[in-house]
Motif scaffolding. Structure first.
Motif, PDB file in Angstrom:
ATOM      1  N   GLN A  86      12.587  -4.475   4.686  1.00 30.13           N
ATOM      2  CA  GLN A  86      11.682  -5.588   4.970  1.00 30.13           C
ATOM      3  C   GLN A  86      11.758  -6.616   3.832  1.00 30.13           C
ATOM      4  OE1 GLN A  86       9.654  -5.679   7.798  1.00 30.13           O
ATOM      5  NE2 GLN A  86      10.896  -3.876   8.323  1.00 30.13           N
ATOM      6  N   LEU A  88       9.112  -8.974   1.579  1.00 28.39           N
ATOM      7  CA  LEU A  88       7.697  -9.208   1.268  1.00 28.39           C
ATOM      8  C   LEU A  88       7.575 -10.400   0.318  1.00 28.39           C
ATOM      9  CD1 LEU A  88       7.940  -6.036   1.926  1.00 28.39           C
ATOM     10  CD2 LEU A  88       5.803  -5.830   0.699  1.00 28.39           C
ATOM     11  N   HIS A 111       1.550 -11.368  -0.138  1.00 30.88           N
ATOM     12  CA  HIS A 111       1.064 -10.271  -0.964  1.00 30.88           C
ATOM     13  C   HIS A 111       0.625 -10.892  -2.295  1.00 30.88           C
ATOM     14  CE1 HIS A 111       2.514  -7.113   1.836  1.00 30.88           C
ATOM     15  NE2 HIS A 111       3.291  -8.105   2.210  1.00 30.88           N
ATOM     16  N   PRO A 133      -6.449  -8.512   2.560  1.00 32.07           N
ATOM     17  CA  PRO A 133      -6.427  -7.358   3.467  1.00 32.07           C
ATOM     18  C   PRO A 133      -5.813  -6.113   2.815  1.00 32.07           C
ATOM     19  CG  PRO A 133      -5.559  -9.330   4.559  1.00 32.07           C
ATOM     20  CD  PRO A 133      -5.699  -9.656   3.097  1.00 32.07           C
ATOM     21  N   ALA A 134      -6.206  -4.942   3.307  1.00 35.09           N
ATOM     22  CA  ALA A 134      -5.779  -3.681   2.696  1.00 35.09           C
ATOM     23  C   ALA A 134      -4.283  -3.426   2.857  1.00 35.09           C
ATOM     24  CB  ALA A 134      -6.582  -2.521   3.302  1.00 35.09           C
ATOM     25  N   ASP A 135      -3.620  -4.172   3.745  1.00 36.41           N
ATOM     26  CA  ASP A 135      -2.178  -3.931   3.916  1.00 36.41           C
ATOM     27  C   ASP A 135      -1.332  -4.777   2.961  1.00 36.41           C
ATOM     28  OD1 ASP A 135      -2.502  -6.459   4.956  1.00 36.41           O
ATOM     29  OD2 ASP A 135      -1.545  -6.034   6.887  1.00 36.41           O
ATOM     30  N   ARG A 136      -1.972  -5.452   2.034  1.00 36.96           N
ATOM     31  CA  ARG A 136      -1.203  -6.276   1.088  1.00 36.96           C
ATOM     32  C   ARG A 136      -0.973  -5.511  -0.209  1.00 36.96           C
ATOM     33  NH1 ARG A 136      -2.164 -11.531   3.137  1.00 36.96           N
ATOM     34  NH2 ARG A 136      -2.388 -11.153   5.365  1.00 36.96           N
ATOM     35  N   LEU A 137       0.265  -5.623  -0.677  1.00 35.93           N
ATOM     36  CA  LEU A 137       0.615  -5.039  -1.968  1.00 35.93           C
ATOM     37  C   LEU A 137       0.008  -5.891  -3.084  1.00 35.93           C
ATOM     38  CD1 LEU A 137       2.599  -2.654  -2.100  1.00 35.93           C
ATOM     39  CD2 LEU A 137       4.387  -4.278  -2.732  1.00 35.93           C
ATOM     40  N   CYS A 160      -8.429   0.718  -2.499  1.00 36.79           N
ATOM     41  CA  CYS A 160      -7.207  -0.084  -2.344  1.00 36.79           C
ATOM     42  C   CYS A 160      -5.992   0.781  -2.661  1.00 36.79           C
ATOM     43  CB  CYS A 160      -7.258  -1.299  -3.275  1.00 36.79           C
ATOM     44  SG  CYS A 160      -5.795  -2.323  -3.164  1.00 36.79           S
ATOM     45  N   GLU A 161      -5.248   1.154  -1.636  1.00 45.23           N
ATOM     46  CA  GLU A 161      -4.122   2.090  -1.837  1.00 45.23           C
ATOM     47  C   GLU A 161      -2.870   1.394  -2.327  1.00 45.23           C
ATOM     48  OE1 GLU A 161      -3.628   4.264   1.793  1.00 45.23           O
ATOM     49  OE2 GLU A 161      -5.650   5.133   1.666  1.00 45.23           O
ATOM     50  N   LEU A 162      -2.786   0.073  -2.126  1.00 42.69           N
ATOM     51  CA  LEU A 162      -1.535  -0.614  -2.436  1.00 42.69           C
ATOM     52  C   LEU A 162      -1.563  -1.358  -3.771  1.00 42.69           C
ATOM     53  CD1 LEU A 162      -0.367  -1.911   1.054  1.00 42.69           C
ATOM     54  CD2 LEU A 162       0.001   0.293  -0.043  1.00 42.69           C
ATOM     55  N   ASP A 310      12.966  -2.224   0.587  1.00 43.80           N
ATOM     56  CA  ASP A 310      12.236  -3.429   0.961  1.00 43.80           C
ATOM     57  C   ASP A 310      12.357  -4.386  -0.227  1.00 43.80           C
ATOM     58  OD1 ASP A 310      11.513  -2.265   3.336  1.00 43.80           O
ATOM     59  OD2 ASP A 310       9.527  -1.638   2.637  1.00 43.80           O
TER      60      ASP A 310
END
Ligand SMILES: *Cc1c(COP(=O)(O)O)cnc(C)c1O
Length: 524
Positions: A86, A88, A111, A133-137, A160-162, A310
């Protein structure tokens, strides 16, 4: 002797840059019906007519355009190079922390890349509000003081996992290993920063190969994961061949590490993607660069028999340099010394507006006149008349002068490419050199497809005085001074005009330190 008719500005631009006078002047500026349109839409001449100059113009849709363009080029590059990973796009927020800029970048799918504790605390607040958002690194770069490490930990523990600390030093890992929630780590390759020997300041970032080996092993024996390899070679890298050749070595290093660390999945080339805001003759093949970079990564991965990562870029100046301009007015013209170009004395400060002109060797900015393109073009130098500083000039003394119409006083120019770093370095909202006030600001942003405009007035004198510790009072209003009585023997006293500041210095500032000093002496 026949005096040759001087070239008009229009002809100068045509001869020098091949611009026919109307249409796309750069990838962010269009000239239409003799007026300049930022981002192809926002009419700068009209803004100058309505609000005068100096004026800061902020046009956030240009940020969205920059990001959307890069995502489209990356999609094209992935297709052309059959790239399996991917792409990013991360916004390097240190280029411009303004909420309008950061929010626009996030809305466009960016991101996040942080450089300091305060930066991450902003990210945390945006994460809490759901704006990040939580899907952003969130890549956390830079050398990390305890408060930066604490902010990383706090954000991770808030769910925040990322959030991804990119290790700049082994001690950072020691401090973060004990984080009770599993973290995903990155490592920054030290060798990339100054591989060609021309960026000595970059040599301070990151880990040596041997240190990367050690932290990879420590992370492998922990609940955490190593996921990202960071290799940044510089900033405003316009030489594509050099960019690719320098990164190639880092890609190979990534592949060698990936063979031992299966959790590794991101290759991050950091910043360096150039902006078009500094020179009219700028060109960079963004799509071509990404295609060739992806092809390089693809073939290197094949040679090492590892999957394609990625790909992450952290775009600072590319994202924001072109979304804002300063409109500055020539207040007066001062004849140059014999043989020297005239001075255009600007009703502003060039060094506060463009600090990088002083800090970065050879730094230029695109400067365009709003009007008078049919007048003769003459060499001039700009000087900020709101300071008394011999360095408040643009271009720098050893650079060639600027060509502008000979219109003189009243001419307004658009100073482009200023949306990245300039305000952060000058200290937005602060008290500036010679107290040059920040100009009024017009912020145009898109909300639900509608353009909205916000006007922020020029920084006022009272605000500047407060920043410096004065408590401004209303200026004494003009009233007739009592006339000295003819027969009086008392001398006439002249009250200084700045009564507020003078009185303050006498009555408020002095007693305090004196009292403190006495307390200290008494062992209090
Ligand atoms: C400053 C910085 C960037 C942004 O650099 P630009 O050249 O402005 O794009 C990206 N990554 C890191 C780690 C940085 O320090």
């Amino acid at each position: 002797m026949v005096q040759l008719k001087q070239q008009t500005y229009t002809n100068y631009i045509k001869d020098r840059f091949g611009f026919a006078g109307e249409g796309h002047l750069t990838d962010f500026m269009v000239r239409h019906a003799g007026e300049l349109l930022l981002g192809g839409h926002l009419n700068l001449n009209e803004l100058a007519r309505n609000h005068g100059a100096p004026l800061e113009v902020v046009y956030t849709p240009q940020i969205s355009t920059q990001i959307e363009r890069m995502y489209a080029w990356a999609a094209q590059a992935r297709q052309e190079s059959a790239y399996a990973g991917q792409f990013l796009y991360a916004y390097a927020t240190k280029a411009n922390f303004a909420a309008d800029a950061v929010q626009t970048a996030l809305d466009a799918g960016a991101h996040y890349e942080t450089s300091a504790a305060a930066d991450l605390i902003i990210a945390h607040s945006l994460f809490r509000q759901g704006l990040l958002p939580a899907d952003r690194l969130i890549c956390c770069n830079g050398s990390k003081e305890p408060n930066y490490l604490a902010a990383i930990r706090a954000l991770r523990l808030d769910g925040c996992e990322l959030v991804t600390p990119v290790l700049d030093d082994r001690a950072e890992l020691e401090a973060l290993l004990a984080c009770p929630a599993p973290l995903q780590f990155g490592v920054r390759e030290r060798a990339a920063g100054n591989r060609d020997g021309t960026h000595p300041g970059n040599d301070r970032f990151g880990l040596t190969d041997a240190e990367i080996e050690l932290v990879a092993e420590q992370i492998a024996n922990s609940p955490h994961q190593l996921v990202l390899y960071h290799a940044m070679i510089g900033s405003q890298v316009e030489d594509e061949a050099h960019f690719l050749a320098t990164l190639r070595t880092s890609v190979a290093a990534y592949c060698r590490l990936r063979r031992r660390v299966p959790s590794l999945r991101y290759f991050n080339f950091g910043g360096g993607i150039p902006t078009s805001g500094y020179r009219l003759d700028f060109s960079f093949d963004y799509a071509g660069f990404l295609t060739r970079l992806m092809a390089t990564i693809s073939s290197t991965c094949a040679a090492y028999d590892v999957p394609m990562p990625d790909l992450i870029g952290e775009f600072g100046r590319y994202t924001v340099a072109n979304h804002s301009v300063f409109l500055l007015e020539v207040g007066a013209v001062k004849r140059g010394q014999p043989g020297q170009p005239d001075w255009y004395l600007m009703n502003s400060s060039m060094m506060v507006t463009l600090p990088d002109a002083l800090l970065v060797e050879g730094q230029e900015f695109v400067i365009l006149p709003l009007s008078d393109w049919d007048r003769p073009a003459v060499p001039v130098r700009l000087a900020g008349r709101r300071t008394c500083d011999s360095d408040d000039v643009y271009p720098r003394p050893h650079r060639p002068p600027l060509m502008l119409p000979d219109a003189g006083a009243g001419l307004i120019v658009a100073v482009c490419g200023v949306g990245a770093y300039q305000q952060m370095i000058a200290g937005r909202g602060g008290a500036h050199h010679c107290l040059s006030p920040e100009p009024a600001r017009v912020v145009v942003s898109a909300q639900q497809g509608q353009l909205t405009t916000r006007y922020v007035p020029q920084q006022d004198q009272a605000a500047i005085m407060r920043l410096l510790g004065y408590q401004p009072r209303p200026m004494p209003s003009e009233r007739p001074l009592p006339l000295p009585v003819a027969a009086s023997s008392r001398p006439l006293r002249i009250t200084p005009v700045v009564v507020g500041a003078g009185g303050l210095a006498r009555r408020r500032i002095h007693p305090r330190p004196l009292r403190l000093a006495r307390q200290a002496a008494a062992g209090d």
